[in-house]
Scaffold this motif. Sequence first.
Motif, PDB file in Angstrom:
ATOM      1  N   LEU A  63       0.843  -1.186   0.000  1.00 23.27           N
ATOM      2  CA  LEU A  63       0.000   0.000   0.000  1.00 23.27           C
ATOM      3  C   LEU A  63       0.881   1.240   0.000  1.00 23.27           C
ATOM      4  N   TYR A  64       0.501   2.202  -0.815  1.00 23.63           N
ATOM      5  CA  TYR A  64       1.235   3.452  -0.904  1.00 23.63           C
ATOM      6  C   TYR A  64       0.270   4.603  -0.659  1.00 23.63           C
ATOM      7  N   ALA A  65       0.781   5.665  -0.059  1.00 21.08           N
ATOM      8  CA  ALA A  65      -0.039   6.841   0.217  1.00 21.08           C
ATOM      9  C   ALA A  65       0.802   8.087  -0.021  1.00 21.08           C
ATOM     10  N   PHE A  66       0.199   9.065  -0.688  1.00 22.74           N
ATOM     11  CA  PHE A  66       0.914  10.282  -1.037  1.00 22.74           C
ATOM     12  C   PHE A  66       0.218  11.532  -0.521  1.00 22.74           C
ATOM     13  N   ASP A  67      -0.807  11.360   0.281  1.00 28.52           N
ATOM     14  CA  ASP A  67      -1.575  12.500   0.795  1.00 28.52           C
ATOM     15  C   ASP A  67      -0.779  13.369   1.747  1.00 28.52           C
ATOM     16  N   ASP A  68       0.283  12.838   2.313  1.00 28.42           N
ATOM     17  CA  ASP A  68       1.051  13.572   3.310  1.00 28.42           C
ATOM     18  C   ASP A  68       2.117  14.480   2.686  1.00 28.42           C
ATOM     19  N   ILE A  69       2.294  14.421   1.385  1.00 28.85           N
ATOM     20  CA  ILE A  69       3.283  15.262   0.719  1.00 28.85           C
ATOM     21  C   ILE A  69       2.729  16.677   0.624  1.00 28.85           C
ATOM     22  N   LYS A  70       3.531  17.654   0.999  1.00 27.01           N
ATOM     23  CA  LYS A  70       3.052  19.038   1.092  1.00 27.01           C
ATOM     24  C   LYS A  70       2.471  19.559  -0.213  1.00 27.01           C
ATOM     25  N   TRP A  71       3.109  19.306  -1.327  1.00 22.81           N
ATOM     26  CA  TRP A  71       2.682  19.896  -2.588  1.00 22.81           C
ATOM     27  C   TRP A  71       1.569  19.116  -3.279  1.00 22.81           C
ATOM     28  N   ILE A  72       1.149  18.007  -2.715  1.00 22.46           N
ATOM     29  CA  ILE A  72       0.157  17.164  -3.390  1.00 22.46           C
ATOM     30  C   ILE A  72      -1.191  17.869  -3.551  1.00 22.46           C
ATOM     31  N   GLY A  73      -1.491  18.824  -2.703  1.00 22.27           N
ATOM     32  CA  GLY A  73      -2.752  19.553  -2.812  1.00 22.27           C
ATOM     33  C   GLY A  73      -2.682  20.796  -3.675  1.00 22.27           C
ATOM     34  N   LEU A  87      -2.012  13.630   8.361  1.00 26.09           N
ATOM     35  CA  LEU A  87      -3.096  13.899   7.411  1.00 26.09           C
ATOM     36  C   LEU A  87      -4.215  14.699   8.058  1.00 26.09           C
ATOM     37  N   ASN A  88      -4.545  14.373   9.298  1.00 25.44           N
ATOM     38  CA  ASN A  88      -5.581  15.130  10.010  1.00 25.44           C
ATOM     39  C   ASN A  88      -5.182  16.592  10.204  1.00 25.44           C
ATOM     40  N   ILE A  89      -3.925  16.832  10.509  1.00 21.53           N
ATOM     41  CA  ILE A  89      -3.435  18.208  10.644  1.00 21.53           C
ATOM     42  C   ILE A  89      -3.542  18.925   9.303  1.00 21.53           C
ATOM     43  N   LYS A  90      -3.130  18.245   8.240  1.00 22.01           N
ATOM     44  CA  LYS A  90      -3.198  18.842   6.914  1.00 22.01           C
ATOM     45  C   LYS A  90      -4.649  19.178   6.541  1.00 22.01           C
ATOM     46  N   ILE A  91      -5.565  18.294   6.827  1.00 21.74           N
ATOM     47  CA  ILE A  91      -6.982  18.517   6.514  1.00 21.74           C
ATOM     48  C   ILE A  91      -7.519  19.707   7.292  1.00 21.74           C
ATOM     49  N   LYS A  92      -7.153  19.822   8.557  1.00 16.64           N
ATOM     50  CA  LYS A  92      -7.634  20.936   9.382  1.00 16.64           C
ATOM     51  C   LYS A  92      -7.098  22.283   8.901  1.00 16.64           C
ATOM     52  N   ASN A  93      -5.986  22.259   8.181  1.00 15.42           N
ATOM     53  CA  ASN A  93      -5.360  23.495   7.727  1.00 15.42           C
ATOM     54  C   ASN A  93      -5.607  23.815   6.250  1.00 15.42           C
ATOM     55  N   VAL A  94      -6.519  23.101   5.632  1.00 21.57           N
ATOM     56  CA  VAL A  94      -6.814  23.361   4.218  1.00 21.57           C
ATOM     57  C   VAL A  94      -7.428  24.745   4.068  1.00 21.57           C
TER      58      VAL A  94
END
Length: 90
Positions: A17-27, A69-76
């Motif tokens: 399993l791979y996940a890339f949601d945690d990369i800063k520039w992915i959004g 990921l939760n921190i990133k989501i809260k800071n969108v």
Amino acid sequence: MIKYLVNRNENFKNIELYAFDDIKWIGNIDLYKDFTHYNAQVNSFIIKSIANKEHQLNLKNLENYINDLNIKIKNVNFDYYYNEIKKITK
């Protein structure tokens, strides 16, 4: 869902399993060629990461991944995305 998949995956040696949601520039919306596809640069990064077995998601890093990921989501910045999508869809 992620926890379930990672936990279930531990029983299988032939699944990674791979996940890339945690990369800063992915959004960064500028890195998409349309609403659902990344540009070639991002696709190459993902392919190289998988080839090098980087960004794997497993029981050892699952909690840190979820916390980050939760921190990133809260800071969108939803205003940014809203405004960028408005520009594209005019």
